[in-house]
Motif scaffolding. Structure first.
Motif, mmCIF file in Angstrom:
data_model
loop_
_atom_site.group_PDB
_atom_site.id
_atom_site.type_symbol
_atom_site.label_atom_id
_atom_site.label_comp_id
_atom_site.label_asym_id
_atom_site.label_seq_id
_atom_site.Cartn_x
_atom_site.Cartn_y
_atom_site.Cartn_z
ATOM 1 N N SER A 18 0.825 -1.218 0.000
ATOM 2 C CA SER A 18 0.000 0.000 0.000
ATOM 3 C C SER A 18 0.857 1.265 0.000
ATOM 4 O O SER A 18 0.458 2.289 -0.556
ATOM 5 C CB SER A 18 -0.887 0.035 1.247
ATOM 6 O OG SER A 18 -1.793 -1.022 1.239
ATOM 7 N N ASP A 141 -10.610 -9.681 1.059
ATOM 8 C CA ASP A 141 -10.868 -9.087 2.377
ATOM 9 C C ASP A 141 -12.352 -9.094 2.739
ATOM 10 O O ASP A 141 -12.713 -9.161 3.907
ATOM 11 C CB ASP A 141 -10.372 -7.633 2.391
ATOM 12 C CG ASP A 141 -8.854 -7.540 2.330
ATOM 13 O OD1 ASP A 141 -8.191 -8.254 3.087
ATOM 14 O OD2 ASP A 141 -8.342 -6.757 1.519
ATOM 15 N N ASP A 152 -1.965 -10.076 5.795
ATOM 16 C CA ASP A 152 -1.045 -9.124 5.181
ATOM 17 C C ASP A 152 -0.587 -9.706 3.854
ATOM 18 O O ASP A 152 -0.498 -10.919 3.692
ATOM 19 C CB ASP A 152 0.154 -8.854 6.097
ATOM 20 C CG ASP A 152 1.031 -10.080 6.199
ATOM 21 O OD1 ASP A 152 1.902 -10.247 5.334
ATOM 22 O OD2 ASP A 152 0.817 -10.902 7.112
HETATM 23 N N1 GLU Z 1 -5.542 -6.567 1.282
HETATM 24 C C1 GLU Z 1 -5.302 -5.243 1.797
HETATM 25 C C2 GLU Z 1 -5.688 -4.192 0.776
HETATM 26 O O1 GLU Z 1 -5.680 -4.437 -0.396
HETATM 27 C C3 GLU Z 1 -3.854 -4.983 2.097
HETATM 28 C C4 GLU Z 1 -3.135 -5.919 3.000
HETATM 29 C C5 GLU Z 1 -1.673 -5.456 3.117
HETATM 30 O O2 GLU Z 1 -1.381 -4.298 2.877
HETATM 31 O O3 GLU Z 1 -0.812 -6.234 3.455
HETATM 32 O O4 GLU Z 1 -5.947 -3.086 1.119
#
Ligand code: GLU
Length: 376
Positions: A18, A141, A152
């Motif tokens: 991210s 998610d 994560d």
């Molecule tokens: N699956 C989450 C998303 O796309 C992120 C998990 C992570 O940053 O590790 O926001």
């Protein structure tokens, strides 16, 4: 010191966090993604295959709702709703950077743990690669409950690398690699260009994440490196905000940290037992049993068990520990032939006595050596 070089590879999983997809915690931005896309396109031009694991759905969802700032403090339903909102935006964002089709693959921990779902996911990814499509993976998610999620994307990327039988895992973040201390706090921290093995000392070296939107931090990167290298997959931690570092990686140079693949990788089954299967309980063994497991390649017999913890059934995975030096040391993990209720009745007994205590005797051992992964 000789320069560290990357071994030739044919299939990589590239994980983008991210912090790169949504810098400043303000929704998707291309600021850092162009060099990553260039690395992927160039690798493909050389006949290599790439699978992308991208975070940023929650951040994109937050931005779509006109909210910027950290994703901390969100409830689970809020995170799940924001991920559902942001995921198509994240896909559209990546799609603009590639002149090839991109496919969305959403996985949960359950998909990695259960054989039939694992095989389905593996086949789908193989088919997508055959069709010259870029698989873009994220955790699902929206449906993953707290207990059943990977949590994560660093660890998710390692699972995907194992599933896709990749030979390289590249984890792109906003730091240059693994340091001897946290470089945010310690000016003397030095980057390690190469690590032979993920040890307890490496875990002790890394601290928790500094960023709000990013879930991982260095600890999850180290966990991911351990998972991947245990299965014979070289792992690279690289600064994805620096285009020159990705270009160097494309030339086989090592601008970040290379965690070398294990020279004795675990079989697919043992890797799954150790890293994907959750432990349902714990067996404490005496030092004689611990030695036999560690040094003689023995199976675990009821006579060596001194305590049973947890409620579990036949076929569940359990940890095996021994009391040593005033603490507990993990000796192994394995799949038990007996549930906890039966084990409580036969612990400490000779195998020949099991039939006197239990009606059903599936085996004269509790865990067969083939169903054990012993700590190195
Ligand atoms: N699956 C989450 C998303 O796309 C992120 C998990 C992570 O940053 O590790 O926001």
């Amino acid at each position: 010191m000789a320069a560290v070089e990357l071994s030739d590879w044919t299939r990589a999983v590239v994980k983008v966090g991210s912090a790169l997809v949504a810098p400043d915690e303000r929704g998707c931005s291309t600021a850092h993604l162009l060099p990553i896309a260039r690395f992927i396109m160039e690798s493909r031009r050389q006949g290599k295959e790439v699978i992308l694991v991208s975070s940023g759905a929650v951040a994109a969802g937050l931005a779509e709702q006109g909210r910027s700032g950290p994703g901390t403090g969100l409830t689970i339903p809020e995170r799940q709703a924001l991920a559902a909102l942001g995921q198509p935006l994240l896909m559209a964002h990546w799609r603009r950077l590639f002149d090839m089709p991109c496919a969305q693959v959403l996985l949960t921990y359950d998909d990695l743990q259960r054989r039939s779902r694992f095989v389905n996911a593996k086949n789908t990814i193989a088919e997508l690669l055959d069709r010259d499509t870029l698989p873009i993976v994220n955790e699902n998610d929206t449906v993953a409950t707290e207990e059943l999620r990977v949590g994560d994307n660093d660890n998710l990327a390692a699972y995907v690398a194992v599933l896709a039988e990749a030979d390289l895992l590249v984890i792109c973040s906003d730091v240059d690699g693994l340091y001897t201390a946290d470089p945010h706090d310690d000016p003397d921290a030095e980057r390690l260009p190469e690590v032979d093995e993920i040890t307890d000392e490496i875990y002790d070296m890394v601290g928790p994440s500094h960023r709000a939107v990013a879930t991982g931090g260095m600890q999850t990167k180290v966990e991911a490196a351990e998972k991947a290298t245990d299965r014979g997959i070289d792992t690279v931690l690289v600064n994805g905000t620096k285009g020159s570092h990705l270009d160097a990686l494309g030339r086989g140079e090592m601008p970040g940290t290379l965690v070398r693949r294990s020279e004795q990788p675990l079989s697919a089954r043992k890797h799954w037992m150790l890293h994907a299967l959750p432990s349902a309980g714990c067996l404490t063994v005496d030092s004689g049993a611990a030695n036999a497991l560690r040094h003689d390649g023995a199976s675990l017999l009821p006579s060596g068990i001194v305590a049973v913890e947890g409620r579990f059934a036949r076929g569940d995975a359990v940890e095996i520990v021994v009391g040593e030096e005033g603490g507990w040391t993990r000796v192994a993990k394995g799949i038990t032939q007996y549930g906890s209720a039966d084990l409580e009745r036969i612990q400490g007994q000779q195998s020949s006595a099991i039939a006197e205590v239990l009606d059903n005797v599936p085996a004269d051992h509790v865990i067969h050596r083939d169903d054990l992964v012993v700590e190195p």
